[in-house]
Design a protein around this motif. Sequence first.
Motif, mmCIF file in Angstrom:
data_model
loop_
_atom_site.group_PDB
_atom_site.id
_atom_site.type_symbol
_atom_site.label_atom_id
_atom_site.label_comp_id
_atom_site.label_asym_id
_atom_site.label_seq_id
_atom_site.Cartn_x
_atom_site.Cartn_y
_atom_site.Cartn_z
ATOM 1 N N THR A 535 0.842 -1.189 0.000
ATOM 2 C CA THR A 535 0.000 0.000 0.000
ATOM 3 C C THR A 535 0.881 1.243 0.000
ATOM 4 O O THR A 535 1.732 1.425 0.882
ATOM 5 C CB THR A 535 -0.918 0.018 1.235
ATOM 6 N N SER A 537 1.253 5.034 0.665
ATOM 7 C CA SER A 537 0.521 6.013 1.474
ATOM 8 C C SER A 537 1.141 7.418 1.447
ATOM 9 O O SER A 537 0.496 8.378 1.851
ATOM 10 C CB SER A 537 0.432 5.526 2.930
ATOM 11 N N ASP A 538 2.381 7.541 0.991
ATOM 12 C CA ASP A 538 3.045 8.864 0.963
ATOM 13 C C ASP A 538 4.119 8.846 -0.122
ATOM 14 O O ASP A 538 5.312 8.812 0.159
ATOM 15 C CB ASP A 538 3.645 9.162 2.338
ATOM 16 N N TYR A 539 3.667 8.843 -1.374
ATOM 17 C CA TYR A 539 4.578 8.644 -2.505
ATOM 18 C C TYR A 539 5.681 9.705 -2.557
ATOM 19 O O TYR A 539 6.827 9.412 -2.928
ATOM 20 C CB TYR A 539 3.789 8.649 -3.818
ATOM 21 N N ASN A 578 -0.347 8.845 -4.940
ATOM 22 C CA ASN A 578 -0.203 7.475 -4.435
ATOM 23 C C ASN A 578 -0.736 6.446 -5.423
ATOM 24 O O ASN A 578 -0.134 5.377 -5.625
ATOM 25 C CB ASN A 578 -0.936 7.325 -3.095
ATOM 26 N N ALA A 602 -4.557 2.631 -4.270
ATOM 27 C CA ALA A 602 -3.132 2.652 -3.938
ATOM 28 C C ALA A 602 -2.650 1.320 -3.378
ATOM 29 O O ALA A 602 -1.588 1.241 -2.768
ATOM 30 C CB ALA A 602 -2.851 3.762 -2.928
ATOM 31 N N ARG A 626 5.716 4.385 4.409
ATOM 32 C CA ARG A 626 5.127 4.888 3.158
ATOM 33 C C ARG A 626 4.782 3.773 2.176
ATOM 34 O O ARG A 626 3.988 3.972 1.271
ATOM 35 C CB ARG A 626 6.095 5.884 2.507
ATOM 36 N N THR A 628 3.569 0.149 2.861
ATOM 37 C CA THR A 628 3.171 -0.853 3.850
ATOM 38 C C THR A 628 2.949 -2.192 3.173
ATOM 39 O O THR A 628 2.234 -2.273 2.168
ATOM 40 C CB THR A 628 1.893 -0.422 4.575
#
Length: 854
Positions: A535, A537-539, A578, A602, A626, A628
């Motif tokens: 996943t 989450s903060d590209y 994301n 994402a 970032r 997961t």
Amino acid sequence: MARVAVQLTNFTGGELSPRLDGRNDLAKYASGCATLENLVVYPHGSAARRPGTNFVAEVADSTKKTRLIPFEFSTTQTYMLEFSNLKIRVFKDNGAVLEGNKTISAITKANPAVVTATSHGYENGDEVLISGVGGMTEVNGKRFLVADKTTNTFELQDKDGVDINSSSFTTYTSGGVSNKVFEITTPYLEAELFDLKFAQSADVMYICHPNHEAEKLSRTGHTSWTLTDVDFTNGPYLDTNISTTTLNPGSHTVGTGVALVASAVTGINSGSGFVSTDVGRLVRFRDGYGKITGVTDTTNATITIIKDLGSATASTDWSLGAFSDTTGHPSCVTFFEQRLVFAATLDNPQTVYFSKSGDYENMDANIGGTIADDDAIIYTIASNQVNAIRFMTATRTLIIGTAGGEFAVSGGGADNAITPTNILIKKQSNHGAANIDAISVGNATLFLQRARRKIRELAYNFDVDGYVAPDMTILAEHITEGGLTQVAYQQEPNQIIYATREDGELVGLTYQREQQVVAWHRHIFGGRFGIATLTVSDYANIANGTKLTLTKSDGTTVDFTSTTGTAGTNEFKTETNNNTTATNLKTAINAHADFTATVSSAVVTVTETAHEATGYLTIKSFDSTRLTATSEGKAVVDSVSVIPTDDKEYQTWVIVKRTINGVTRRYVEYLNELDFDQTDNTSFNFLDSALSYSGSAATTISGLDHLEGQVVSVLADGATHPNETVSSGSITLDRSAKSVKVGLAFTSLLQTMRLDAGSQDGTSQGKTKRIYDITVRMFETIGIEVGPNLNDMERIPFRSSANLMDEGIPPFTGDKEIEFRGNYETDGFIYVRQTQPLPFTILSLYPRLVTNDG
């Protein structure tokens, strides 16, 4: 460097803790193992492969935890009960109990399929099994949910509520029946199932949970079961009222709708007066009693008088029932000396309630009268702390385990029956028990300590003239890491205690105290649970070059890295948002021949193109904030239970949670017998969630819908067969076979402790040594591997040139001597492994080695 031969004659030490790796001075060290996985220790000393499991059915609702509870009328009439959210299902003779036949007269080729069965009586959501259908054989032997029912028809859905499209099925011609899966409605929610306590006498089982009235499950036939509230007679009651508050009934004679007026709220529910949860509660008044049927306000209630009260005038001589929704209901139950014993309501967690002798539901303590020996008994344990009673077990005495200690209940002497005047409760130890029923093994009571990490053996010790409770996990504390959740005892053939662990492993303890055998082993079931995902989450803050390591089921790894530039092989670009970055990651993984990836928003889901029969796809993210990751993992055992059978072995049942075709499934399964016919290689049962075929030679094996999409192992006519993948509920064999077993593979592994032999100058621990040869003594074994580590194993040859390659060979008993692949090292481990669906029993190992004392 002297040559020396070592003998490892037994494995009765079981799997030992890693913390004992340096304790080669222990007597158990030589008979212990560093790893004992999917192997059972026999009391004789050998280590044998555990049997595989047979698939029985999917549970009522795979999205919820489910528990197995045994129902034993006798050793020849036993049932396994599946307790799920608000219902019970019943199993007997290795299958589900079904209701009677409903004759099918038609099934449409449509979406959804519509079945015609005149006056079937089904409700939407019922689960039915269809069999015997002519023409449309695709529906035979399968379970469906009933949908959109009418008086004479119903539609078919799968377990997930998806309509069955029969458009491409063969046209229905004739015949067939449907049978509803028999169910009993209960008040128990999923979260309450593993707190249930039960006790059984003949065809009646009493079930307790503090949130519900004590229940009575009665059986009068295979499909005739009832679950009713226990209707207690005249008790039990709380202490007699000592306040000035009076109760005044509108009448004293037996009848309904009688008003009951309190002069004040003092003494009633700690000064709260009557409350709505008092409905259903008994109330004693003078010489009689009744049951509250309604509450108007804090001082006014309505009762049904069950026994004449003697007078309708106001009196302070009254007491309220001890069991109610207000005070809580009993948490524990057992039988002892012809009494039914309850204990631990929410308000009175240390109080024990004994029925009248020989009258299980009569709780009349003869309050105010002359006490008789057979009267009911109420006893509150006096201790420094108020610790709730967790279990009660009847042995020669009644053993009570509380959260703070263990007590023995007796009649004041070894042979005295308990009476209201001689009951004696003495504390025996201060360990404290978990909220899990204890088990009786011989003269000992084995219970789980409060933290659920230690199993203790509570038994009488004549040296101290009292009970002692040694820790049975002291040499293998790692076995119970995370805590145990359920315990069951398989008395025959090898006295094994099974327990489910919080992480889903099944652990076993071969326990024969008289032979000094206390051996732990672990069991990991075939299949897997979980899905490999990533996943984003903060590209924007994923560092350039961040690595993702995908470990395949065969143990090899593949790395993918992030980049902010143009993506090359095994690279993905972080850009835009994301979702876009996740799409780029999916594209990179998909480009690799070993993986298939999909993306939703994402989240990237990854599968292996060719998954091994064992092992798991795991993902390690080097930026778990970032990026997961989740991974596949081992199958999870939710529940274990044991029932005696009329055969020579007790039968162990489990509920196993797996991910099947991307969906969570929970299956009811039972372990096959440990013993098998050594002259018949088609009798081997070493696959999990397995099904068998026996008949004319065939290449297509169907009926495997429960393993859809799984890589399965196959035993065909007693010989191994290449792995297959289940598609549309079937597999196609490379060769025809008359006897086929299909299921999920599992690996059995034995790893010895470090060898301590060969040194002429003290211990050999830490010294360079080399095992150059080994003799393996086996019993009924085929196809095992031996080596110094898992990457350098050598399969022992069993097949000779006289054996046909497509036929099985009989198990081998005797010695096999092989050259060992070991190098010079300081450890001196020996690994023995079985990966095929074949038997494996190791009696002893005789390695030969040289040790360097320099």
